[in-house]
Design an enzyme around this catalytic site. Structure first.
Site, mmCIF file in Angstrom:
data_model
loop_
_atom_site.group_PDB
_atom_site.id
_atom_site.type_symbol
_atom_site.label_atom_id
_atom_site.label_comp_id
_atom_site.label_asym_id
_atom_site.label_seq_id
_atom_site.Cartn_x
_atom_site.Cartn_y
_atom_site.Cartn_z
ATOM 1 N N ALA A 33 -10.123 30.452 -2.019
ATOM 2 C CA ALA A 33 -10.474 30.221 -3.534
ATOM 3 C C ALA A 33 -10.725 31.352 -4.376
ATOM 4 C CB ALA A 33 -11.488 28.933 -3.469
ATOM 5 N N ARG A 49 -29.234 4.365 1.739
ATOM 6 C CA ARG A 49 -28.232 4.203 2.694
ATOM 7 C C ARG A 49 -28.229 5.507 3.631
ATOM 8 N NH1 ARG A 49 -23.592 0.982 0.932
ATOM 9 N NH2 ARG A 49 -24.650 -1.190 0.851
ATOM 10 N N LYS A 105 -5.759 6.234 -6.547
ATOM 11 C CA LYS A 105 -4.197 6.176 -6.840
ATOM 12 C C LYS A 105 -4.167 5.102 -7.834
ATOM 13 C CE LYS A 105 -5.924 3.907 -3.071
ATOM 14 N NZ LYS A 105 -5.904 4.098 -1.705
ATOM 15 N N GLU A 129 -3.970 15.097 -5.251
ATOM 16 C CA GLU A 129 -3.248 15.071 -3.954
ATOM 17 C C GLU A 129 -3.892 13.937 -3.094
ATOM 18 O OE1 GLU A 129 -0.585 17.664 -2.716
ATOM 19 O OE2 GLU A 129 -0.654 15.787 -1.711
ATOM 20 N N ILE A 136 -1.745 13.976 3.916
ATOM 21 C CA ILE A 136 -0.421 14.780 3.947
ATOM 22 C C ILE A 136 -0.244 15.313 2.562
ATOM 23 C CG2 ILE A 136 2.087 14.582 4.118
ATOM 24 C CD1 ILE A 136 1.562 11.756 5.609
ATOM 25 N N LYS A 205 0.711 4.282 -5.165
ATOM 26 C CA LYS A 205 1.055 5.451 -4.547
ATOM 27 C C LYS A 205 2.640 5.843 -4.838
ATOM 28 C CE LYS A 205 -2.133 4.980 -0.572
ATOM 29 N NZ LYS A 205 -2.421 4.373 0.431
HETATM 30 N N1 HSE Z 1 -6.010 1.305 2.265
HETATM 31 C C1 HSE Z 1 -5.280 2.497 2.358
HETATM 32 C C2 HSE Z 1 -4.191 2.496 3.447
HETATM 33 C C3 HSE Z 1 -6.215 3.744 2.409
HETATM 34 O O1 HSE Z 1 -4.488 1.676 4.336
HETATM 35 O O2 HSE Z 1 -3.457 3.304 3.681
HETATM 36 C C4 HSE Z 1 -5.657 4.892 1.907
HETATM 37 O O3 HSE Z 1 -5.253 4.916 0.744
#
Ligand code: HSE
Length: 436
Positions: A33, A49, A105, A129, A136, A205
């Protein structure tokens, strides 16, 4: 030079993965970077937690506004998921002059157009990304690696939970609910798992992938969405007997009339590479006019795979610090002023082949009636399979594979077949693709 200071919104699975990765690969990341990258504050819902990462040197708060208003942070990483307050926090961070990296997403698919416009106004950048297919680097691959191509279509297994369930049903004959519970335990499923099994997560997505592939605005509302809840073990088995696997696909295709944008269970020939992507893994196949078919495979969820994409985005943002916004890679691959208004096609205008399962009375003339209806609607049969009736049952399952036909013809034929006295209940219908 001092490290770039980052604020995290969310310190759950992916947040902890990001902290761990930044610490473990600190030197290499700085060499790539040009500066080190350091998390200095994080908002978490509960402070007491146990965490899957060290928190020394990280100021923890339950108030996410404290993170986006912190004058020291230069980049905000949004890992809250969902619609609000993520949208408001991201917009506010940008108004405060901060760059944003998000794995959300739903946020990008639903509010991306607004977020990109606001980023431009504020002179900051937003990177996402990790929002598609976890680790990926599919956005970078399409947006940059394939930028010389006209993308013809792409098809992806982009929900790991659905793929895990279908894989277990195929290999182990397990029941849907039982496998879903395991996916939840393993942390793959969304907070609301109906987003996984009803196809909504995949539709988020696909919306993003289609915009990047075709240079169209994000249009989540126009995706045809069907999940895997109606796929039964019997259908998985019958498809197998015919040489197919059932996968949950997100698919978009550029046709002369417009763009197909659809998410649904799909029969794929068992030799097709995508048909062999198993378990929780994701894969996206992209067809470019120059390169031909390309396939990207990897973990679509999980702490470090998703953190891998988050950190890659952080590095990109840091590399771009001194670039004018106009010089950056456009969010949707095409220049914002050059997006296309090509229509998204209604499902009736989509052409595909079908798997049909009918429960019919085992008596003369029934198959003749069915094939007559199909023929009158211009539907040609590729294969037919009649199974034994279940013990004591009056009806037998008949499985048909058809050639490609417009969905409107299939809708009409289905209605006519279901109206026959010899056909019991609803016909099960699953689309089929060869992906040639
Ligand atoms: N719930 C999503 C999956 C997680 O099962 O692919 C990743 O976006």
């Amino acid at each position: 030079m001092s490290s770039v200071k980052v604020g995290l919104l969310g310190l759950g699975t992916v947040g902890a993965g990001t902290v761990n990765l930044l610490q473990r690969n600190n030197d290499e990341i700085a060499r790539r970077a040009g500066r080190g990258i350091k998390v200095i504050c994080a908002a978490a819902r509960h402070l007491d937690r146990p965490r899957a990462c060290p928190t020394e040197g990280i100021r923890l708060t339950t108030d996410p506004y404290e993170v986006v208003d912190d004058p020291e942070t230069e980049i905000i990483v949004e890992l809250l998921g969902g619609d609000e307050p993520a949208r408001e926090l991201v917009l506010r961070a940008m108004s405060n002059g901060k760059h944003v990296v998000t794995a959300n997403k739903a946020l990008v698919a639903i509010h991306g157009n607004e977020i990109f416009a606001h980023a431009k106004e504020c002179g900051v950048t937003v990177a996402f990304e990790a929002a598609v297919a976890g680790g990926i680097p599919i956005i970078k691959a399409i947006r940059e690696g394939l930028t010389g191509n006209r993308i013809e279509w792409l098809a992806g297994i982009i929900n790991g939970t659905s793929n895990f369930i279908l894989t277990e049903m195929y290999y182990e004959g397990r029941e849907f609910a039982d496998v879903l519970a395991e996916a939840q335990r393993l942390g793959y499923a969304e907070a609301d798992p109906s987003f996984d099994v009803e196809g909504i997560d995949a539709a988020h997505k696909l919306t993003i992938l289609a915009s990047i592939a075709f240079g169209i605005p994000l249009q989540f509302g126009k995706v045809y969405v069907e999940g895997i809840t109606h796929v039964t073990r019997e259908d998985v088995e019958y498809a197998q007997q015919l040489g197919y696997r059932i996968k949950h696909l997100g698919l978009c295709r550029q046709t002369e009339e417009g763009i197909e944008l659809r998410v649904h269970p799909t029969l794929l020939p068992e030799r097709q590479l995508l048909a062999n992507v198993d378990g929780v893994m994701n894969a996206v196949m992209v067809m470019g006019d120059a390169v031909g078919p390309t396939l990207y495979y990897g973990a679509g969820a999980g702490a470090e795979p998703t953190a891998s994409a988050v950190v890659a985005d952080l590095v990109d943002v840091v590399r771009e610090f001194n670039l004018e916004p106009e010089s950056r890679v456009p969010y949707l691959a095409f220049q914002a002023t050059a997006l296309s208004d090509v229509p998204v096609l209604p499902m009736e205008s989509v052409e595909t082949a079908y798997y049909l399962r009918l429960e019919v009375l085992d008596q003369p003339g029934v198959l003749a009636d069915i094939t007559r209806i199909l023929s009158e609607n211009g539907i040609s049969i590729e294969a037919i399979l009649q199974k034994e009736p279940a013990p004591g049952a009056e009806h037998v399952p008949v499985i048909l594979l058809t050639h490609r036909v417009f969905e409107r013809n299939m809708n009409r034929a289905q209605e006519q077949m279901e109206a026959l006295d010899a056909v019991q209940g609803r016909i099960i219908r699953i689309r089929q693709e060869q992906l040639r």
